[in-house]
Design an enzyme around this catalytic site. Structure first.
Site, PDB file in Angstrom:
ATOM      1  N   GLY A  69      29.569  28.372  37.936  1.00 25.09           N
ATOM      2  CA  GLY A  69      30.565  28.949  38.994  1.00 25.09           C
ATOM      3  C   GLY A  69      32.035  29.822  38.896  1.00 25.09           C
ATOM      4  N   GLN A  70      32.830  29.306  38.188  1.00 27.95           N
ATOM      5  CA  GLN A  70      34.382  30.379  38.000  1.00 27.95           C
ATOM      6  C   GLN A  70      33.730  31.760  38.460  1.00 27.95           C
ATOM      7  OE1 GLN A  70      33.318  27.938  35.714  1.00 27.95           O
ATOM      8  NE2 GLN A  70      34.659  26.970  34.204  1.00 27.95           N
ATOM      9  N   GLU A  71      35.125  32.393  39.005  1.00 28.42           N
ATOM     10  CA  GLU A  71      34.411  33.626  39.540  1.00 28.42           C
ATOM     11  C   GLU A  71      34.351  34.775  37.602  1.00 28.42           C
ATOM     12  OE1 GLU A  71      38.903  34.585  40.486  1.00 28.42           O
ATOM     13  OE2 GLU A  71      37.592  36.590  41.480  1.00 28.42           O
ATOM     14  N   SER A  72      35.204  34.077  36.787  1.00 30.80           N
ATOM     15  CA  SER A  72      35.270  35.094  35.358  1.00 30.80           C
ATOM     16  C   SER A  72      33.428  34.954  35.094  1.00 30.80           C
ATOM     17  CB  SER A  72      35.569  34.569  34.667  1.00 30.80           C
ATOM     18  OG  SER A  72      35.272  33.176  34.030  1.00 30.80           O
ATOM     19  N   LEU A  73      33.085  34.213  35.659  1.00 32.10           N
ATOM     20  CA  LEU A  73      31.029  33.840  34.813  1.00 32.10           C
ATOM     21  C   LEU A  73      30.603  34.150  36.159  1.00 32.10           C
ATOM     22  CD1 LEU A  73      31.451  29.931  33.854  1.00 32.10           C
ATOM     23  CD2 LEU A  73      31.175  32.017  32.461  1.00 32.10           C
TER      24      LEU A  73
END
Ligand code: G3D
Ligand code: MG
Length: 179
Positions: A69-73
């Site tokens: 769920g990290q922004e980059s993903l």
């Protein structure tokens, strides 16, 4: 004859229902996935890429993808959408600052062609934490009542104890029955 055949086919055909578990980092997605699959609390570390588990409930097979769920993903979430029957959105009920980010991601997903027929289950997780947002507050922040073109349900839960998770699964099972 046709009807009997259809019923028998359904009975013996262990069709898998694809589920994706999304939400912001730290919401509790991986903890929920492993509660479903092992019934025990595991020590998670931030998910890079995805985890997948097959969950069998009363002869119904769910293939559940837990996506980082990290922004980059988040921009790669759509690569998982094809054939998805349910989207589980996990919300950290203590994270008031980022509920609007979840809302934006939610509507972006619901508008996607590949998720047109998917059901939406929102888990309001971390309900064990004092002062967290209630189901009503989260529903309102996510404007769930404006979701008209998807079946949806919101469920309070605590992934650490497993409380509320079965009710969420029950809702998914009930949606499968009416189709
Ligand atoms: P993610 O996969 O969505 O990124 P994780 O989230 O499952 O890795 O969980 C993130 C942190 O939240 C973990 O804590 C986990 O134990 C905690 N957590 C998950 N569900 C609950 C819950 O219902 N209540 C509480 N209080 N905490 C929860 P750590 O400390 O391991 O980072
Ligand atoms: Mg994770």
């Amino acid at each position: 004859m046709g009807i009997i055949f259809t019923k028998l086919w359904r009975l013996f055909n262990h069709q898998e229902h694809k589920v994706i578990i999304v939400g912001l980092d730290n919401a509790g997605k991986t903890t929920i996935l492993y509660q479903f699959s092992m019934n025990e609390v595991v020590h998670t570390s931030p998910t890079i890429g995805s985890n997948v588990e097959e969950i069998v409930v009363k002869n119904t097979h769910f293939l559940m993808w837990d996506i980082g769920g990290q922004e980059s993903l988040r921009s790669s979430w759509n690569t998982y959408y094809t054939n998805t029957e349910f989207v589980i959105v996990v919300v950290d009920s203590t994270d008031r600052e980022r509920i609007s980010v979840t809302r934006e991601e939610l509507y972006r997903m619901l508008a996607h062609e590949d998720l047109k027929k998917a059901g939406l289950l929102v888990f309001a997780n971390k309900q064990d934490v004092k002062g967290c947002m209630t189901v009503a507050e989260i529903s309102q922040s996510l404007q769930l009542t404006s979701v008209k073109d998807h079946q949806w349900h919101i469920q309070a839960c605590c992934a650490l104890t497993g409380e509320g998770l079965c009710q969420g699964l029950e809702w998914m099972m009930s949606r499968l029955r009416v189709r």
